[in-house]
Design a protein around this motif. Structure first.
Motif: not given
Length: 165
Positions: A87-100
């Motif tokens: 799920d690209l939306a979930v993946l994008a959220e996970q990447v954003a949280a990791r970057d933060e």
């Protein structure tokens, strides 16, 4: 002195059986044995001269298996079915949280950041962290307490700004 190739040819099947008996999965036993043999190969000259090589490799196989079980229990999750696509939306959220989180960790002083990484990423006890960092175990706890306090304060500020803005 027996060569590494001769040893693996002669004792490889027995070592594989030993690995299989420990983990109950032939493919996993092969993976663990392969990792151990790759590590042993680099030091074969010393291992073959110092002690019976099979005892050393068997002990290394046991340690690798135990280490794998710890890693697997904390990093792998068994799922009933493999999803068709991510799920690209979930993946994008996970990447954003990791970057933060990495950005927040970068704001900490080096020792505090090192203590958090050693404690929560490598799961080391305070005594080992203290030895690595070069301070007392109580100081490690102080560094962790202060670092987590700073992260909490920063996260609450960011969260309140996001809610108001």
């Amino acid at each position: 002195m027996i060569s590494f190739e001769e040893f693996v040819t002669a004792r490889g099947p027995a070592l594989l059986r030993f690995g299989y008996l420990m983990c109950g999965d032939r493919h996993l036993a092969e993976d663990i044995l392969q990792e151990v043999l790759a590590k042993v190969y680099r030091r074969w000259g010393r291992i073959a001269r110092a002690e019976p090589p099979e005892a050393y490799v068997r002990r290394a196989l046991l340690h690798q298996y135990l280490s794998w079980r710890r890693r697997r229990s904390s990093t792998e999750a068994v799922v009933p079915a493999v999803p068709e696509s991510a799920d690209l939306a979930v993946l994008a959220e996970q990447v954003a949280a990791r970057d933060e989180m990495w950005a927040l960790l970068a704001t900490l002083p080096r020792v505090q950041r090192a203590v958090l990484v050693l404690r929560y990423y490598l799961d080391l006890p305070d005594a080992e962290i203290a030895d690595l960092v070069g301070c007392a175990p109580a100081t490690v706890r102080v560094h962790a307490f202060r670092a987590l306090g700073t992260l909490r304060a920063t996260l609450s500020t960011v969260t309140s700004e996001a809610r108001s803005g």
